[in-house]
Design a protein around this motif. Structure first.
Motif, PDB file in Angstrom:
ATOM      1  N   ASP A  65       0.966  -0.995   0.213  1.00 57.42           N
ATOM      2  CA  ASP A  65       0.091   0.135   0.089  1.00 57.42           C
ATOM      3  C   ASP A  65       1.293   1.433   0.109  1.00 57.42           C
ATOM      4  O   ASP A  65       2.089   1.138   0.141  1.00 57.42           O
ATOM      5  CB  ASP A  65      -0.797  -0.027   1.491  1.00 57.42           C
ATOM      6  N   ARG A  66       0.363   2.553  -0.399  1.00 60.37           N
ATOM      7  CA  ARG A  66       1.193   4.057  -0.519  1.00 60.37           C
ATOM      8  C   ARG A  66       1.861   3.710   0.895  1.00 60.37           C
ATOM      9  O   ARG A  66       2.977   4.535   0.976  1.00 60.37           O
ATOM     10  CB  ARG A  66      -0.183   4.787  -0.378  1.00 60.37           C
ATOM     11  N   TRP A  67       1.419   3.798   2.504  1.00 61.60           N
ATOM     12  CA  TRP A  67       1.731   3.425   3.622  1.00 61.60           C
ATOM     13  C   TRP A  67       2.862   2.466   4.173  1.00 61.60           C
ATOM     14  O   TRP A  67       3.140   2.404   5.349  1.00 61.60           O
ATOM     15  CB  TRP A  67       0.679   3.648   4.483  1.00 61.60           C
ATOM     16  N   GLY A  68       2.737   1.560   3.196  1.00 64.83           N
ATOM     17  CA  GLY A  68       3.482  -0.052   3.373  1.00 64.83           C
ATOM     18  C   GLY A  68       5.051  -0.318   3.161  1.00 64.83           C
ATOM     19  O   GLY A  68       6.041   1.178   2.917  1.00 64.83           O
ATOM     20  N   ALA A  69       6.302  -0.883   4.326  1.00 67.03           N
ATOM     21  CA  ALA A  69       7.160  -0.508   3.687  1.00 67.03           C
ATOM     22  C   ALA A  69       7.500  -2.434   3.026  1.00 67.03           C
ATOM     23  O   ALA A  69       7.207  -3.198   3.490  1.00 67.03           O
ATOM     24  CB  ALA A  69       7.630  -0.219   4.890  1.00 67.03           C
ATOM     25  N   VAL A  70       8.591  -2.289   3.145  1.00 68.02           N
ATOM     26  CA  VAL A  70       9.581  -3.279   2.698  1.00 68.02           C
ATOM     27  C   VAL A  70      11.348  -3.507   3.328  1.00 68.02           C
ATOM     28  O   VAL A  70      11.914  -2.933   3.302  1.00 68.02           O
ATOM     29  CB  VAL A  70       9.974  -3.459   1.169  1.00 68.02           C
ATOM     30  N   ILE A  71      10.714  -5.062   4.578  1.00 67.05           N
ATOM     31  CA  ILE A  71      12.052  -5.483   4.791  1.00 67.05           C
ATOM     32  C   ILE A  71      13.653  -6.332   3.631  1.00 67.05           C
ATOM     33  O   ILE A  71      12.660  -6.972   3.038  1.00 67.05           O
ATOM     34  CB  ILE A  71      11.963  -5.987   6.053  1.00 67.05           C
ATOM     35  N   ALA A  72      14.109  -5.435   3.962  1.00 65.89           N
ATOM     36  CA  ALA A  72      15.616  -6.174   3.313  1.00 65.89           C
ATOM     37  C   ALA A  72      16.410  -5.960   3.848  1.00 65.89           C
ATOM     38  O   ALA A  72      16.741  -5.238   4.997  1.00 65.89           O
ATOM     39  CB  ALA A  72      15.101  -5.774   1.798  1.00 65.89           C
ATOM     40  N   ALA A  73      17.624  -7.028   3.536  1.00 63.84           N
ATOM     41  CA  ALA A  73      19.149  -6.943   3.804  1.00 63.84           C
ATOM     42  C   ALA A  73      19.904  -5.703   3.521  1.00 63.84           C
ATOM     43  O   ALA A  73      19.087  -4.951   2.175  1.00 63.84           O
ATOM     44  CB  ALA A  73      20.076  -8.015   3.308  1.00 63.84           C
ATOM     45  N   ASP A  74      20.789  -5.213   3.838  1.00 59.77           N
ATOM     46  CA  ASP A  74      21.177  -3.870   3.600  1.00 59.77           C
ATOM     47  C   ASP A  74      21.728  -3.598   2.930  1.00 59.77           C
ATOM     48  O   ASP A  74      22.439  -2.678   2.239  1.00 59.77           O
ATOM     49  CB  ASP A  74      21.967  -3.204   5.384  1.00 59.77           C
ATOM     50  N   GLY A  86       7.200   4.653  -4.126  1.00 62.27           N
ATOM     51  CA  GLY A  86       6.982   5.637  -3.071  1.00 62.27           C
ATOM     52  C   GLY A  86       7.033   4.849  -1.906  1.00 62.27           C
ATOM     53  O   GLY A  86       5.562   4.778  -0.753  1.00 62.27           O
ATOM     54  N   LEU A  87       7.755   3.556  -1.876  1.00 63.74           N
ATOM     55  CA  LEU A  87       6.983   2.944  -0.816  1.00 63.74           C
ATOM     56  C   LEU A  87       8.597   2.993   0.507  1.00 63.74           C
ATOM     57  O   LEU A  87       9.433   3.595  -0.010  1.00 63.74           O
ATOM     58  CB  LEU A  87       7.254   1.664  -1.123  1.00 63.74           C
ATOM     59  N   LYS A  88       8.381   2.275   1.563  1.00 65.52           N
ATOM     60  CA  LYS A  88       9.932   2.527   2.748  1.00 65.52           C
ATOM     61  C   LYS A  88      10.601   1.273   2.481  1.00 65.52           C
ATOM     62  O   LYS A  88      10.310   0.727   2.257  1.00 65.52           O
ATOM     63  CB  LYS A  88       8.825   2.973   4.086  1.00 65.52           C
ATOM     64  N   LEU A  89      12.242   1.073   2.008  1.00 62.06           N
ATOM     65  CA  LEU A  89      12.705   0.276   2.400  1.00 62.06           C
ATOM     66  C   LEU A  89      13.146  -0.201   3.988  1.00 62.06           C
ATOM     67  O   LEU A  89      13.950   1.477   4.454  1.00 62.06           O
ATOM     68  CB  LEU A  89      13.957   0.256   1.722  1.00 62.06           C
ATOM     69  N   LEU A  90      13.056  -0.798   4.495  1.00 62.16           N
ATOM     70  CA  LEU A  90      13.223  -0.833   6.409  1.00 62.16           C
ATOM     71  C   LEU A  90      14.555  -2.280   5.994  1.00 62.16           C
ATOM     72  O   LEU A  90      14.407  -3.369   6.201  1.00 62.16           O
ATOM     73  CB  LEU A  90      12.540  -1.291   6.887  1.00 62.16           C
ATOM     74  N   ALA A 150      20.803  -5.726  -0.191  1.00 61.93           N
ATOM     75  CA  ALA A 150      20.387  -5.509  -1.117  1.00 61.93           C
ATOM     76  C   ALA A 150      20.351  -4.942  -2.729  1.00 61.93           C
ATOM     77  O   ALA A 150      20.709  -3.632  -2.089  1.00 61.93           O
ATOM     78  CB  ALA A 150      19.129  -5.788  -0.624  1.00 61.93           C
ATOM     79  N   HIS A 151      20.340  -5.320  -3.547  1.00 59.96           N
ATOM     80  CA  HIS A 151      20.463  -4.644  -4.708  1.00 59.96           C
ATOM     81  C   HIS A 151      19.253  -3.466  -4.633  1.00 59.96           C
ATOM     82  O   HIS A 151      19.670  -2.380  -4.606  1.00 59.96           O
ATOM     83  CB  HIS A 151      20.159  -5.049  -5.678  1.00 59.96           C
ATOM     84  N   ILE A 152      18.349  -3.261  -4.018  1.00 60.74           N
ATOM     85  CA  ILE A 152      16.562  -2.506  -4.268  1.00 60.74           C
ATOM     86  C   ILE A 152      17.279  -1.308  -3.109  1.00 60.74           C
ATOM     87  O   ILE A 152      16.421  -0.338  -3.515  1.00 60.74           O
ATOM     88  CB  ILE A 152      15.029  -3.074  -3.736  1.00 60.74           C
ATOM     89  N   ASN A 153      18.425  -1.791  -1.664  1.00 60.99           N
ATOM     90  CA  ASN A 153      19.061  -0.466  -1.655  1.00 60.99           C
ATOM     91  C   ASN A 153      19.705   0.143  -2.288  1.00 60.99           C
ATOM     92  O   ASN A 153      20.087   1.442  -1.559  1.00 60.99           O
ATOM     93  CB  ASN A 153      19.187  -1.427   0.142  1.00 60.99           C
ATOM     94  N   VAL A 154      20.889  -0.581  -2.608  1.00 62.92           N
ATOM     95  CA  VAL A 154      22.232   0.027  -2.801  1.00 62.92           C
ATOM     96  C   VAL A 154      22.673   0.614  -3.692  1.00 62.92           C
ATOM     97  O   VAL A 154      23.430   1.054  -4.427  1.00 62.92           O
ATOM     98  CB  VAL A 154      23.144  -0.935  -1.811  1.00 62.92           C
ATOM     99  N   ASP A 155      21.987  -0.223  -5.368  1.00 63.90           N
ATOM    100  CA  ASP A 155      22.085   0.144  -7.058  1.00 63.90           C
ATOM    101  C   ASP A 155      20.657   0.185  -7.351  1.00 63.90           C
ATOM    102  O   ASP A 155      21.062   0.242  -8.668  1.00 63.90           O
ATOM    103  CB  ASP A 155      22.996  -1.279  -7.069  1.00 63.90           C
ATOM    104  N   GLU A 156      20.239   0.380  -6.743  1.00 66.17           N
ATOM    105  CA  GLU A 156      19.172   1.116  -7.682  1.00 66.17           C
ATOM    106  C   GLU A 156      18.268   2.592  -7.493  1.00 66.17           C
ATOM    107  O   GLU A 156      17.644   3.249  -7.840  1.00 66.17           O
ATOM    108  CB  GLU A 156      17.683   0.764  -7.321  1.00 66.17           C
ATOM    109  N   CYS A 157      19.695   3.763  -6.934  1.00 69.61           N
ATOM    110  CA  CYS A 157      19.161   4.653  -7.245  1.00 69.61           C
ATOM    111  C   CYS A 157      18.344   5.730  -6.206  1.00 69.61           C
ATOM    112  O   CYS A 157      17.277   6.687  -6.487  1.00 69.61           O
ATOM    113  CB  CYS A 157      19.449   5.727  -8.114  1.00 69.61           C
ATOM    114  N   GLY A 158      17.941   4.344  -5.409  1.00 67.07           N
ATOM    115  CA  GLY A 158      16.596   4.888  -4.664  1.00 67.07           C
ATOM    116  C   GLY A 158      15.224   4.425  -5.425  1.00 67.07           C
ATOM    117  O   GLY A 158      13.948   4.827  -5.218  1.00 67.07           O
TER     118      GLY A 158
END
Length: 356
Positions: free
Chosen positions: A88-97, A114-118, A99-107
């Motif tokens: 959802d728009r207020w949702g978050a995703v838990i991932a390893a620090d 529109g989601l938050k990475l935890l 993870a490609h989605i965290n360090v290599d995808e320019c945010g």
């Protein structure tokens, strides 16, 4: 000057291969042949072509009869679309620090999706139920983004691989907390080759809800896919793909590449070869004093620590990247077209530079 020769000139030496990324490799000849076969005549645009229709059957043979495949342009697009589909728009995703989605995808997951990475620190790139619980809390707290998805990568950014039992434990843990599970499978073929199991063994069979399927690193020219494994958990994928600028008009040229990889065993042959070359490289490196391999070599990458000045000299001879330049950590990647001679030449260069 002969104009035909000028127009057709080659801008690089096709005999030169490095260890920077499996993205550096060209396309597999069987993929190029499939593209040529698909090129004749007209086909309906935007995914209503014969190739994309057939691709649905191909993917279901690997991921079960409920699987739905949505070809996209690239891996970041696949991840963003997949994660949007299960949050959802207020949702978050838990991932390893790491993870490609965290360090290599320019945010992109946060800025475009529109989601938050935890994120959670891990020793080897892999999440566990216990590590997930570091961020799996606060669902009723309106001041905190709501954890809704656990995202894992297979193989991970550090080249490690989850066993089917490890993925099942994560899925069970997430589902018990009303969260879904996304798998970033940019190198899913390498993981299956290492485990020597079908891809379904660590995806739909153990509870993964949605995955990003990688073709480019496995021999495609371009093109990945979002694979919905749990249709009950996903909303409006067709609209999300278009909204996210990932809908190809001439989709047959993405679909036919994935078909060429998956309809038979090309995906597995390519992955096994890349993994074998990484094992050959790791075995040789272990015999060289002064170099430390940091993580288990379980796919097609080798992460090593060696003197910074040695790496800089090596980079003048072979292309590769620092993973953590401050700590002297480098990443060496093998691809489907890496040869034994490539590996042996690189090992010889490493020995020479370590001996200087």
């Amino acid at each position: 000057m002969n104009r035909a020769k000028t127009d057709a000139r080659q801008h690089h030496d096709p005999q030169i291969r490095g260890f920077a990324s499996d993205n550096y490799a060209g396309a597999h000849p069987e993929v190029l042949a499939a593209l040529a076969l698909a090129n004749g005549g007209h086909q309906v645009a935007y995914g209503e072509d014969d190739y994309t229709e057939h691709l649905q059957r191909v993917f279901r043979s690997h991921f079960g009869q409920r699987a739905q495949v949505f070809p996209v342009f690239n891996g970041t697009g696949a991840n963003v679309v997949a994660l949007q589909a299960v949050t959802d728009r207020w949702g978050a995703v838990i991932a390893a620090d790491t993870a490609h989605i965290n360090v290599d995808e320019c945010g992109a997951p946060e800025r475009i999706g529109g989601l938050k990475l935890l994120t959670v620190p891990t020793p080897d790139g892999k999440l566990t139920p216990e590590l997930i619980d570091c961020q799996a809390w606060g669902w009723d707290d309106e001041h905190r983004a709501m954890p809704q998805v656990v995202s894992i990568a297979q193989s991970t950014e550090l080249g490690t691989v989850y066993t089917p039992d490890e993925v099942r434990a994560i899925c069970d843990h997430a589902h018990e907390r009303n969260m879904l599970v996304h798998l970033d499978g940019s190198r899913i073929a390498n993981a299956a080759a290492t485990l020597d199991v079908p891809m379904r063994a660590f995806t739909n069979a153990v509870g993964v809800d949605i995955l990003s399927f990688g073709g480019t690193k496995n021999g495609a020219v371009f093109g990945e896919a979002v694979v919905v494994l749990n249709p009950d958990a996903v909303r409006a994928m067709k609209h999300l793909r278009k909204l996210s600028m990932q809908l190809a008009s001439k989709m047959r040229f993405v679909s036919v590449q994935l078909e060429a990889l998956l309809a038979k065993d090309l995906w597995l042959r390519n992955a096994r070869h890349a993994n074998t070359m990484a094992q050959r490289l790791a075995a040789g490196v272990r015999e060289i004093p002064g170099i430390e391999i940091l993580y288990p070599v379980q796919s097609n990458g080798v992460f090593a620590r060696l003197p910074h000045e040695v790496s800089e000299r090596l980079q003048k001879r072979f292309r590769f990247y620092f993973w953590d330049e401050q700590d002297g950590v480098v990443r060496w990647m093998c691809a489907f077209d890496t040869t034994e001679s490539d590996v042996d030449a690189f090992l010889s260069a490493i020995r020479e530079e370590m001996g200087r």
